[in-house]
Design a protein around this motif. Structure first.
Motif, PDB file in Angstrom:
ATOM      1  N   VAL A  86       0.068   1.367 -25.348  1.00 26.58           N
ATOM      2  CA  VAL A  86      -0.600   1.862 -24.133  1.00 26.58           C
ATOM      3  C   VAL A  86       0.311   2.705 -23.252  1.00 26.58           C
ATOM      4  O   VAL A  86      -0.142   3.238 -22.239  1.00 26.58           O
ATOM      5  CB  VAL A  86      -1.154   0.683 -23.290  1.00 26.58           C
ATOM      6  N   LEU A  87       1.576   2.837 -23.639  1.00 24.68           N
ATOM      7  CA  LEU A  87       2.577   3.428 -22.750  1.00 24.68           C
ATOM      8  C   LEU A  87       2.199   4.830 -22.285  1.00 24.68           C
ATOM      9  O   LEU A  87       2.389   5.183 -21.112  1.00 24.68           O
ATOM     10  CB  LEU A  87       3.938   3.455 -23.452  1.00 24.68           C
ATOM     11  N   TYR A  88       1.661   5.652 -23.172  1.00 24.90           N
ATOM     12  CA  TYR A  88       1.337   7.027 -22.810  1.00 24.90           C
ATOM     13  C   TYR A  88      -0.160   7.257 -22.641  1.00 24.90           C
ATOM     14  O   TYR A  88      -0.631   8.392 -22.681  1.00 24.90           O
ATOM     15  CB  TYR A  88       1.915   7.977 -23.871  1.00 24.90           C
ATOM     16  N   LYS A  89      -0.875   6.159 -22.432  1.00 25.20           N
ATOM     17  CA  LYS A  89      -2.310   6.256 -22.163  1.00 25.20           C
ATOM     18  C   LYS A  89      -2.561   6.054 -20.677  1.00 25.20           C
ATOM     19  O   LYS A  89      -1.799   5.348 -20.010  1.00 25.20           O
ATOM     20  CB  LYS A  89      -3.075   5.203 -22.967  1.00 25.20           C
ATOM     21  N   PRO A  90      -3.610   6.661 -20.123  1.00 32.86           N
ATOM     22  CA  PRO A  90      -3.923   6.442 -18.703  1.00 32.86           C
ATOM     23  C   PRO A  90      -4.328   4.994 -18.467  1.00 32.86           C
ATOM     24  O   PRO A  90      -4.801   4.296 -19.368  1.00 32.86           O
ATOM     25  CB  PRO A  90      -5.087   7.409 -18.443  1.00 32.86           C
ATOM     26  N   GLN A  91      -4.122   4.568 -17.198  1.00 37.19           N
ATOM     27  CA  GLN A  91      -4.457   3.197 -16.792  1.00 37.19           C
ATOM     28  C   GLN A  91      -3.531   2.184 -17.488  1.00 37.19           C
ATOM     29  O   GLN A  91      -2.374   2.497 -17.744  1.00 37.19           O
ATOM     30  CB  GLN A  91      -5.935   2.908 -17.047  1.00 37.19           C
ATOM     31  N   HIS A  92      -3.994   0.990 -17.760  1.00 37.38           N
ATOM     32  CA  HIS A  92      -3.189  -0.083 -18.377  1.00 37.38           C
ATOM     33  C   HIS A  92      -1.914  -0.359 -17.573  1.00 37.38           C
ATOM     34  O   HIS A  92      -0.863  -0.693 -18.136  1.00 37.38           O
ATOM     35  CB  HIS A  92      -2.812   0.258 -19.819  1.00 37.38           C
ATOM     36  N   THR A  93      -1.981  -0.198 -16.251  1.00 41.26           N
ATOM     37  CA  THR A  93      -0.774  -0.286 -15.418  1.00 41.26           C
ATOM     38  C   THR A  93      -0.053  -1.611 -15.575  1.00 41.26           C
ATOM     39  O   THR A  93       1.180  -1.650 -15.746  1.00 41.26           O
ATOM     40  CB  THR A  93      -1.133  -0.056 -13.941  1.00 41.26           C
ATOM     41  N   TRP A  94      -0.795  -2.704 -15.534  1.00 45.40           N
ATOM     42  CA  TRP A  94      -0.137  -4.010 -15.594  1.00 45.40           C
ATOM     43  C   TRP A  94       0.470  -4.283 -16.964  1.00 45.40           C
ATOM     44  O   TRP A  94       1.523  -4.911 -17.070  1.00 45.40           O
ATOM     45  CB  TRP A  94      -1.113  -5.117 -15.193  1.00 45.40           C
ATOM     46  N   ARG A  95      -0.177  -3.813 -18.017  1.00 50.84           N
ATOM     47  CA  ARG A  95       0.405  -3.981 -19.350  1.00 50.84           C
ATOM     48  C   ARG A  95       1.701  -3.188 -19.474  1.00 50.84           C
ATOM     49  O   ARG A  95       2.664  -3.639 -20.111  1.00 50.84           O
ATOM     50  CB  ARG A  95      -0.592  -3.536 -20.426  1.00 50.84           C
ATOM     51  N   LYS A  96       1.749  -2.021 -18.843  1.00 50.30           N
ATOM     52  CA  LYS A  96       2.973  -1.216 -18.874  1.00 50.30           C
ATOM     53  C   LYS A  96       4.090  -1.903 -18.082  1.00 50.30           C
ATOM     54  O   LYS A  96       5.243  -1.957 -18.530  1.00 50.30           O
ATOM     55  CB  LYS A  96       2.705   0.176 -18.309  1.00 50.30           C
ATOM     56  N   ILE A  97       3.741  -2.415 -16.900  1.00 44.14           N
ATOM     57  CA  ILE A  97       4.743  -3.111 -16.082  1.00 44.14           C
ATOM     58  C   ILE A  97       5.250  -4.351 -16.796  1.00 44.14           C
ATOM     59  O   ILE A  97       6.464  -4.624 -16.830  1.00 44.14           O
ATOM     60  CB  ILE A  97       4.151  -3.464 -14.698  1.00 44.14           C
ATOM     61  N   THR A  98       4.335  -5.104 -17.385  1.00 47.42           N
ATOM     62  CA  THR A  98       4.730  -6.304 -18.134  1.00 47.42           C
ATOM     63  C   THR A  98       5.633  -5.930 -19.309  1.00 47.42           C
ATOM     64  O   THR A  98       6.650  -6.587 -19.568  1.00 47.42           O
ATOM     65  CB  THR A  98       3.487  -7.048 -18.647  1.00 47.42           C
ATOM     66  N   GLY A  99       5.281  -4.861 -20.023  1.00 44.42           N
ATOM     67  CA  GLY A  99       6.110  -4.410 -21.141  1.00 44.42           C
ATOM     68  C   GLY A  99       7.488  -3.979 -20.691  1.00 44.42           C
ATOM     69  O   GLY A  99       8.493  -4.252 -21.370  1.00 44.42           O
ATOM     70  N   LEU A 100       7.557  -3.315 -19.530  1.00 45.00           N
ATOM     71  CA  LEU A 100       8.842  -2.876 -18.987  1.00 45.00           C
ATOM     72  C   LEU A 100       9.719  -4.075 -18.623  1.00 45.00           C
ATOM     73  O   LEU A 100      10.898  -4.134 -18.988  1.00 45.00           O
ATOM     74  CB  LEU A 100       8.604  -2.000 -17.760  1.00 45.00           C
ATOM     75  N   LEU A 101       9.147  -5.035 -17.920  1.00 47.58           N
ATOM     76  CA  LEU A 101       9.911  -6.215 -17.515  1.00 47.58           C
ATOM     77  C   LEU A 101      10.348  -7.041 -18.719  1.00 47.58           C
ATOM     78  O   LEU A 101      11.468  -7.568 -18.754  1.00 47.58           O
ATOM     79  CB  LEU A 101       9.067  -7.071 -16.562  1.00 47.58           C
ATOM     80  N   THR A 102       9.474  -7.134 -19.712  1.00 49.98           N
ATOM     81  CA  THR A 102       9.827  -7.865 -20.937  1.00 49.98           C
ATOM     82  C   THR A 102      10.976  -7.177 -21.651  1.00 49.98           C
ATOM     83  O   THR A 102      11.899  -7.824 -22.167  1.00 49.98           O
ATOM     84  CB  THR A 102       8.610  -7.954 -21.872  1.00 49.98           C
ATOM     85  N   GLY A 103      10.951  -5.840 -21.674  1.00 50.57           N
ATOM     86  CA  GLY A 103      12.030  -5.098 -22.297  1.00 50.57           C
ATOM     87  C   GLY A 103      13.367  -5.341 -21.616  1.00 50.57           C
ATOM     88  O   GLY A 103      14.393  -5.543 -22.283  1.00 50.57           O
TER      89      GLY A 103
END
Length: 355
Positions: A48-65
């Motif tokens: 979902v990283l380069y898709k619009p929206q999915h903000t919380w999934r991106k933030i969660t993925g960033l923090l997990t990384g």
């Protein structure tokens, strides 16, 4: 010997990582060198990283990384080398590289194939651009045991900070993967381009040329990418990129395109699209910018172009002359095998792990 590969992306997903890291792993196995691949982004976050929206999934993925990078530090003592492709973390300062080099005293091999010290904001990464910390590239170069650079322009930058900067072009496995040849005497002529959403806008540079050619000739334009292009061309056909069909999709092309703007960022590009075309016997018509000038032998394996009129004339000639496409394609395959193949540069790669 044990090597830790600190990489940005999930395995098999991004071209730079696949060709600059993952395709070398079998060679390490042959040398009985143990390794581990440690991506920053999980597969679910990458989806979902380069898709619009999915903000919380991106933030969660960033923090997990970031958390996984913290946990990775405790494993550093068992490794002889830490190979960092592009960066350990996508945002903020290079804290992981500093700890690895200065606290654990690890030999870092820093690898990059773009001018990553320059800002390159796209619609997809605008939200994170201010946190990218581009100047960390120089810092990581200074701390590294060796620096692996995709072209001469990148190496010249790295040499300002580290005398052990090595030129390792982005290469192709011409024995096992890029080992087929395009038959050029076909009923229709297909021009094409392969790439990702980040370089897709560059096709607009040759859109006027293609429109002119459309008015006079019949051909198909095939774009292979992770996102559909926005071009006003009746010949346009879009094919979603898939790793499994990448080579067969490319073999549909008679002529390969690689337009680039004449910018400092573009000079950091490693002519990889052109190499893919030539390795399969497809002439490459490219912008005469950066590594393209060295990678494409003018009039022999393709054409570097400086003006819109040059683009038109070179493409027109190749459209009309299958025998020209055939001879250039054959020369291109020989050229890539000699100068840009996995087999030609295996010792350069292995030398990164020597004293």
């Amino acid at each position: 010997m044990k090597v830790l590969f600190v990489v940005p992306y999930p395995e098999g997903q991004a071209a730079s990582q696949r060709y600059r890291v993952e395709q070398w792993l079998p060679l390490l196995q042959e040398q009985d060198i143990k390794y581990r691949l440690a991506p920053f982004w999980s597969q679910s976050a990458w989806n979902v990283l380069y898709k619009p929206q999915h903000t919380w999934r991106k933030i969660t993925g960033l923090l997990t990384g970031f958390m996984n990078r913290m946990l990775l530090l405790r494993h550093l003592p068992v490794y002889d080398f830490v190979f960092v492709h592009r960066e350990a973390t996508p945002l903020g300062p290079p804290w992981f590289e500093w700890v690895a080099a200065k606290v654990f005293r690890k030999r870092i091999i820093f690898d990059f194939d773009d001018a990553i010290w320059l800002p390159n904001t796209t619609a997809e990464n605008r939200w994170a651009a201010k946190l990218k910390w581009h100047h960390k590239t120089a810092q990581i170069c200074r701390w590294s045991y060796k620096v692996s650079c995709g072209n001469g322009y990148l190496r010249n930058y790295a040499l300002k900070y580290n005398a052990a900067a090595v030129l390792l072009p982005s290469v192709l496995d011409t024995e096992h993967r890029y080992n087929e040849h395009k038959e050029q005497h076909t009923q229709e002529v297909v021009m094409g381009w392969i790439g990702s959403h980040s370089t897709l806008p560059y096709l607009q540079l040759v859109e006027p040329v293609l429109q002119r050619l459309e008015r006079k000739y019949s051909f198909r334009l095939l774009v292979i990418a992770d996102k559909a292009p926005q071009l006003q061309l009746r010949s346009l056909e879009f094919k979603a990129w898939q790793r499994e069909t990448e080579v067969q999709d490319l073999l549909q092309l008679n002529i390969g395109l690689m337009p680039l703007p004449d910018t400092e960022w573009a000079k950091g590009k490693c002519a990889f699209k052109a190499l893919q075309y030539m390795a399969l016997g497809i002439p490459a018509v490219v912008s005469g910018v950066g590594a393209n000038i060295e990678a494409v032998a003018n009039g022999c394996t393709g054409y570097p172009c400086a003006t819109e009129q040059e683009w038109y004339e070179r493409l027109e000639a190749l459209l009309l002359k299958p025998e020209l496409r055939t001879s250039m394609g054959a020369e291109g395959q020989v050229w890539v095998r000699k100068h840009y193949s996995l087999q030609a540069h295996s010792q350069t790669f292995l030398s990164l792990f020597s004293s």
